[in-house]
Design an enzyme around this catalytic site. Structure first.
Site, PDB file in Angstrom:
ATOM      1  N   THR A 154       0.948  -1.016  -0.020  1.00  0.00           N
ATOM      2  CA  THR A 154       0.009   0.211  -0.054  1.00  0.00           C
ATOM      3  C   THR A 154       0.765   1.249   0.141  1.00  0.00           C
ATOM      4  OG1 THR A 154      -0.126   0.041   2.339  1.00  0.00           O
ATOM      5  CG2 THR A 154      -1.706  -1.228   1.331  1.00  0.00           C
ATOM      6  N   HIS A 155       0.517   2.343  -0.820  1.00  0.00           N
ATOM      7  CA  HIS A 155       1.307   3.476  -0.902  1.00  0.00           C
ATOM      8  C   HIS A 155       2.808   3.125  -1.424  1.00  0.00           C
ATOM      9  CE1 HIS A 155      -1.479   5.138   2.195  1.00  0.00           C
ATOM     10  NE2 HIS A 155      -1.394   3.985   2.609  1.00  0.00           N
ATOM     11  N   SER A 276      18.847  -1.091 -25.561  1.00  0.00           N
ATOM     12  CA  SER A 276      18.856   0.390 -25.691  1.00  0.00           C
ATOM     13  C   SER A 276      19.997   0.384 -27.023  1.00  0.00           C
ATOM     14  CB  SER A 276      19.534   0.826 -24.402  1.00  0.00           C
ATOM     15  OG  SER A 276      20.445   1.886 -24.776  1.00  0.00           O
ATOM     16  N   LYS A 282      21.085  -2.776 -21.159  1.00  0.00           N
ATOM     17  CA  LYS A 282      19.406  -2.606 -20.946  1.00  0.00           C
ATOM     18  C   LYS A 282      18.696  -3.713 -21.382  1.00  0.00           C
ATOM     19  CE  LYS A 282      18.317   1.482 -19.982  1.00  0.00           C
ATOM     20  NZ  LYS A 282      17.425   1.813 -18.772  1.00  0.00           N
ATOM     21  N   GLU A 289       5.207  -0.119 -21.294  1.00  0.00           N
ATOM     22  CA  GLU A 289       5.212   1.295 -21.205  1.00  0.00           C
ATOM     23  C   GLU A 289       4.136   1.823 -22.335  1.00  0.00           C
ATOM     24  OE1 GLU A 289       9.578   2.869 -19.606  1.00  0.00           O
ATOM     25  OE2 GLU A 289       9.299   1.891 -21.735  1.00  0.00           O
ATOM     26  N   GLN A 321     -20.870  12.403 -37.784  1.00  0.00           N
ATOM     27  CA  GLN A 321     -20.091  11.806 -38.657  1.00  0.00           C
ATOM     28  C   GLN A 321     -18.523  11.663 -37.701  1.00  0.00           C
ATOM     29  OE1 GLN A 321     -19.921  12.286 -42.943  1.00  0.00           O
ATOM     30  NE2 GLN A 321     -18.059  13.413 -42.606  1.00  0.00           N
TER      31      GLN A 321
END
Ligand code: ARG
Length: 457
Positions: A154-155, A276, A282, A289, A321
């Site tokens: 939570t949070h 990348s 990477k 995303e 339309q």
């Protein structure tokens, strides 16, 4: 030459003609428009509104055109105003004068409404089955990960341990509700508008029920002005699509976080990751995303549809339309996203050790420690305080709660005994949560059953 050249004789200004044209968008309705015309003409002949031989000729040619569309052989005249006028012009080109009878007792207003509703009903079915695919793969993955422990948050602060299975099913329920929403709105799309003509019906003795049945609609629209002036179904699809993309986006966000360097709970297979151009190490979650990113377009489309309709005087206005480009975009975006999500979920690898150590380091068994004292007779608030002090002690010493010795526990409160270690064992904590709807073993298996059953409704 347009189909409405009667009172108007001069040609449209070239720019006005271009601006007015919706063919590039509404050509997607070609099959539905032909099917609508076939049903309409069959009914006209049966009712003796047009000559039966003419009716037979029209139906035969329209059916031929439909077959040509399926075979990719019908060439569309790009200069036509929209798909509806193109098809009437093409029919007339092929059949001569008889072709001009197709529009008897009909307007482009109810014709457009009909084609769009027919198309949308089909797309709802596709959307529903894609949602079912996502739910089934979540259930499947959940069952296989029923014993894997992962922090629940939570949070975005680690809170209590749950199983990966329980976590995945939390999303399954969201997509189950999405499916319900689409099935529910389909009931309202399922009202056949043809017969409304321009707005006020017609004095020809149309048999609207015959057309309704032929096209597989459950009910008729019962007010001709509402039938041509209503686009609620477009807005409802847009709204349900926006909610569903919001769910996808939250899941995508979780996956982005859980695959990140700080977490490493999960990894995507290479088939769903990108690299990348400069940093060789990477492995980026671009697809997740993009799912999050495309959600913005679908929200925008919903706002466009609502705004489009908000101040339109009854009944049809040419503004309407503009209902289709954004609808098509939302249908395409949602469907392609759901189609990708299913194999993407199947390709995830969960890293048990990483998830477990996040649970350990985050004191995720603190609530269970407090509950232990409650079972021994202490009030919860008192137990909470005692446990809080123990957590502080462990945290200061950079150790977990379960590695504190019994002396430390007893010193914190005399009710502690050696069975505390069992009580705060992470796996036991998880399995003990047998509340209906909780992650405990029995509750989880009931949940899996219920989720499967929800798809049959
Ligand atoms: N292409 C138009 C549309 O999608 C067809 C309806 C035209 N009707 C009219 N009365 N101008 O809305």
């Amino acid at each position: 030459m347009t189909i409405w050249q009667g009172r108007l004789s001069g040609e449209l200004h070239a720019l006005a003609d271009e601006y007015n044209r919706s063919l590039p968008v509404d050509r997607r309705l070609i099959k539905e428009d032909l099917e609508g015309s076939i049903a309409h003409v069959e009914m006209l002949a049966k009712q003796d509104i047009i000559d039966r031989d003419d009716g037979a000729l029209l139906v035969a040619e329209l059916s031929r055109m439909l077959a040509e569309v399926s075979a990719g052989e019908l060439e569309i005249d790009e200069r036509a105003e929209d798909i509806h006028s193109f098809l009437e012009q093409e029919l007339t080109r092929r059949l001569g004068e008889v072709g001009k009878k197709v529009h008897t007792g009909r307007s482009r207003n109810d014709q457009t409404a009909l084609a769009l509703k027919l198309w949308l009903k089909r797309q709802i079915e596709v959307t529903v089955s894609l949602l079912e695919g996502v739910v089934l793969s979540l259930i499947d993955r959940a069952e296989r990960a029923a014993d894997l422990i992962i922090p629940g948050y939570t949070h975005l602060q680690a809170a209590q341990p749950v199983s990966v299975g329980h976590y995945l099913l939390s999303y399954a329920w969201m997509f189950i509700r999405d499916r319900e929403r689409f099935l529910d709105l389909k009931v309202r799309v399922d009202r056949m508008p043809l017969g409304a003509a321009a707005l006020a019906g017609t004095s020809f003795p149309l048999d609207r029920h015959a057309v309704r049945e032929r096209l597989g609609f459950s009910e008729l629209s019962l007010n001709s002005m509402d039938a041509v002036g209503d686009r609620d179904h477009v807005i409802e699809y847009q709204a349900a699509a926006a909610i569903s993309m919001m769910h996808v986006s939250r899941l995508a966000e979780d996956l982005i976080i859980y695959t990140s360097t700080g977490y490493r709970f999960i990894s995507f297979s290479d088939a769903f990751s990108t690299g990348s151009s400069i940093m060789p190490q990477k492995k980026n979650p671009d697809l997740a995303e993009l799912m999050r990113g495309k959600t913005a377009r679908v929200y925008g489309n919903l706002m466009q549809a609502l705004t489009l309709m908000k101040a339109l005087p009854m009944t049809y206005n040419k503004d309407m339309q503009e209902d289709k480009a954004s609808l098509f975009d939302s249908v395409d975006t949602l469907q392609s996203t759901l189609a990708l999500l299913t194999p993407m979920l199947e390709s995830l690898t969960f890293h048990e050790e990483q998830m477990r150590s996040a649970c350990r380091d985050g004191f995720l068994n603190a609530t269970d420690c407090a509950d232990y004292l409650v079972r021994k007779g202490l009030s919860f608030r008192e137990a909470y305080k005692v446990t809080g002090e123990l957590v502080q002690k462990a945290s200061d010493a950079s150790v977990t709660l379960e590695s504190l010795d019994l002396f430390t526990f007893k010193h914190a409160h005399p009710l502690f005994d050696s069975d505390i270690y069992d009580a705060i064992d992470l796996d036991r904590c998880l399995l003990a949560r047998e509340t209906e709807g909780g992650p405990g073993k029995h509750a989880f298996s009931l949940q899996v059953e219920a989720a499967r059953a929800a798809l049959l409704k």
